[in-house]
Design a protein around this motif. Structure first.
Motif: not given
Length: 142
Positions: A126-136
């Motif tokens: 989930r952290l990797g997806i958030a990083t890719a999307v830019g919603t950290l």
């Protein structure tokens, strides 16, 4: 690439109507040009398009239940498909991981992550997806 015909030859249309008439349950409604409609045994609509002739036999494009994208058939096969009962819909299988979502931030969640949704491995995914999307999350010290 060949050009599709604009009209159906009357002899082929009569042949198709006779083949459907022999079943006694289907109706053929001639269209204005090359596309016609028929009603199957159970009331399902079918779209029939005259495509070409091959070896002096017509080739029809048939669209209906179970053949949503169309299939090229001859007259006898078209009559058989139209008069066959509609296929039963397949039951939807039960979700093996009902607590885990199928998508996260617009991305499909892989099955191995859904199986371990509460684990550290899924948290890193989930952290990797958030990083890719830019919603950290904003975790700066204040």
């Amino acid at each position: 690439m060949g050009v599709l015909p604009r009209t159906t030859p009357p002899t082929f249309l009569q042949e198709l109507a006779a083949a459907l008439g022999n079943t006694g349950a289907s109706r053929l409604k001639p269209g204005p040009r090359a596309t016609h409609t028929a009603t199957g045994l159970d009331g399902t609509p079918w779209q029939i398009t005259y495509l070409t002739r091959h070896s002096r036999q017509p080739v029809w494009g048939l669209k209906g239940p179970g053949h949503e994208h169309g299939v090229a058939v001859g007259t006898a096969e078209a009559a058989r498909l139209i008069t066959a009962p509609a296929p039963e819909p397949q039951p939807v299988p039960a979700d093996p991981h009902p607590r885990a979502p199928r998508t996260h931030l617009g991305f499909p969640v892989p099955e191995f992550v859904r199986a371990e949704w509460d684990s550290e491995r899924a948290q890193w995914w989930r952290l990797g997806i958030a990083t890719a999307v830019g919603t950290l999350p904003d975790n700066r010290p204040r």
